[in-house]
Design a protein around this motif. Structure first.
Motif, PDB file in Angstrom:
ATOM      1  N   GLY A   1       0.810  -1.211   0.000  1.00  0.00           N
ATOM      2  CA  GLY A   1       0.000   0.000   0.000  1.00  0.00           C
ATOM      3  C   GLY A   1       0.848   1.268   0.000  1.00  0.00           C
ATOM      4  N   GLU A   2       0.208   2.342  -0.374  1.00  0.00           N
ATOM      5  CA  GLU A   2       0.874   3.635  -0.548  1.00  0.00           C
ATOM      6  C   GLU A   2       1.513   4.150   0.747  1.00  0.00           C
ATOM      7  N   ARG A   3       1.012   3.738   1.892  1.00  0.00           N
ATOM      8  CA  ARG A   3       1.526   4.237   3.174  1.00  0.00           C
ATOM      9  C   ARG A   3       3.019   3.963   3.371  1.00  0.00           C
ATOM     10  N   VAL A   4       3.549   2.934   2.677  1.00  0.00           N
ATOM     11  CA  VAL A   4       4.958   2.582   2.877  1.00  0.00           C
ATOM     12  C   VAL A   4       5.911   3.313   1.935  1.00  0.00           C
ATOM     13  N   ARG A   5       5.388   3.927   0.866  1.00  0.00           N
ATOM     14  CA  ARG A   5       6.256   4.473  -0.192  1.00  0.00           C
ATOM     15  C   ARG A   5       7.377   5.369   0.326  1.00  0.00           C
ATOM     16  N   ALA A   6       7.066   6.321   1.158  1.00  0.00           N
ATOM     17  CA  ALA A   6       8.066   7.301   1.598  1.00  0.00           C
ATOM     18  C   ALA A   6       9.227   6.661   2.359  1.00  0.00           C
ATOM     19  N   GLY A   7       9.012   5.496   2.949  1.00  0.00           N
ATOM     20  CA  GLY A   7      10.066   4.875   3.735  1.00  0.00           C
ATOM     21  C   GLY A   7      10.728   3.663   3.108  1.00  0.00           C
ATOM     22  N   VAL A   8      10.265   3.229   1.939  1.00  0.00           N
ATOM     23  CA  VAL A   8      10.864   2.045   1.297  1.00  0.00           C
ATOM     24  C   VAL A   8      12.319   2.363   0.946  1.00  0.00           C
ATOM     25  N   THR A   9      13.204   1.468   1.368  1.00  0.00           N
ATOM     26  CA  THR A   9      14.621   1.613   1.066  1.00  0.00           C
ATOM     27  C   THR A   9      15.026   0.518   0.089  1.00  0.00           C
ATOM     28  N   VAL A  10      15.692   0.897  -0.990  1.00  0.00           N
ATOM     29  CA  VAL A  10      16.233  -0.064  -1.951  1.00  0.00           C
ATOM     30  C   VAL A  10      17.733   0.186  -2.004  1.00  0.00           C
ATOM     31  N   GLU A  11      18.480  -0.785  -1.534  1.00  0.00           N
ATOM     32  CA  GLU A  11      19.932  -0.665  -1.505  1.00  0.00           C
ATOM     33  C   GLU A  11      20.520  -1.602  -2.546  1.00  0.00           C
ATOM     34  N   LEU A  12      21.222  -1.051  -3.522  1.00  0.00           N
ATOM     35  CA  LEU A  12      21.887  -1.852  -4.544  1.00  0.00           C
ATOM     36  C   LEU A  12      23.291  -2.169  -4.046  1.00  0.00           C
ATOM     37  N   VAL A  13      23.575  -3.452  -3.892  1.00  0.00           N
ATOM     38  CA  VAL A  13      24.852  -3.896  -3.362  1.00  0.00           C
ATOM     39  C   VAL A  13      25.629  -4.592  -4.480  1.00  0.00           C
ATOM     40  N   ALA A  14      26.783  -4.029  -4.816  1.00  0.00           N
ATOM     41  CA  ALA A  14      27.584  -4.539  -5.930  1.00  0.00           C
ATOM     42  C   ALA A  14      28.472  -5.699  -5.499  1.00  0.00           C
ATOM     43  N   THR A  15      28.507  -6.726  -6.334  1.00  0.00           N
ATOM     44  CA  THR A  15      29.385  -7.866  -6.114  1.00  0.00           C
ATOM     45  C   THR A  15      30.397  -7.908  -7.251  1.00  0.00           C
ATOM     46  N   PRO A  16      31.682  -7.803  -6.916  1.00  0.00           N
ATOM     47  CA  PRO A  16      32.701  -7.877  -7.967  1.00  0.00           C
ATOM     48  C   PRO A  16      32.733  -9.256  -8.616  1.00  0.00           C
ATOM     49  N   ALA A  17      33.141  -9.307  -9.864  1.00  0.00           N
ATOM     50  CA  ALA A  17      33.285 -10.583 -10.575  1.00  0.00           C
ATOM     51  C   ALA A  17      34.232 -11.487  -9.787  1.00  0.00           C
ATOM     52  N   GLY A  18      33.905 -12.756  -9.736  1.00  0.00           N
ATOM     53  CA  GLY A  18      34.750 -13.717  -9.050  1.00  0.00           C
ATOM     54  C   GLY A  18      34.594 -13.727  -7.543  1.00  0.00           C
TER      55      GLY A  18
END
Length: 127
Positions: A100-117
């Motif tokens: 629901g819309e109530r969560v939008r302002a607080g949703v956190t999306v963290e992109l975590v990079a993994t190096p090759a290998g």
């Protein structure tokens, strides 16, 4: 392989698992294409309310947070800024679709990079 781990209150998550897995997988496909559907890995982690704190006290109604594991090479692409923006928007929209819309302002999306290998599958280092 895109890996998405979602932390949410167990009480918020209960009964929404299938819808959230589907919505997040669709979000990955919207950015990467249909080929990514079969390899999108979504893990839902439900927490009791007393095990999530914000500002030094138990959180009352935290928005879900998403950790998105992504290959480091994605950040070196010429269109990296666009991909990051599209992933952030698509994943947030998927979470809002389910919670629901109530969560939008607080949703956190963290992109975590993994190096090759730096990832192993089945005991073998993946390229």
């Amino acid at each position: 392989m895109p890996h998405l781990s979602v932390h949410a209150l167990e009480s918020d998550l209960a009964g929404r698992e299938t819808a959230l897995i589907r919505a997040l997988t669709d979000a990955v496909v919207a950015v990467y294409g249909e080929w990514a559907r079969a390899i999108a890995d979504v893990r839902l982690i439900g927490l009791p309310p007393h095990r999530w704190g914000i500002g030094g006290t138990p959180a009352q109604a935290p928005s879900p947070s998403v950790t998105f594991g992504i290959r480091e090479a994605a950040f070196a692409r010429p269109d990296a800024d666009e991909i990051v923006a599209r992933l952030g928007t698509a994943v947030t929209d998927a979470v809002v679709e389910v919670f629901g819309e109530r969560v939008r302002a607080g949703v956190t999306v963290e992109l975590v990079a993994t190096p090759a290998g730096r990832t192993g599958v089945g005991g073998v280092v993946a390229p």
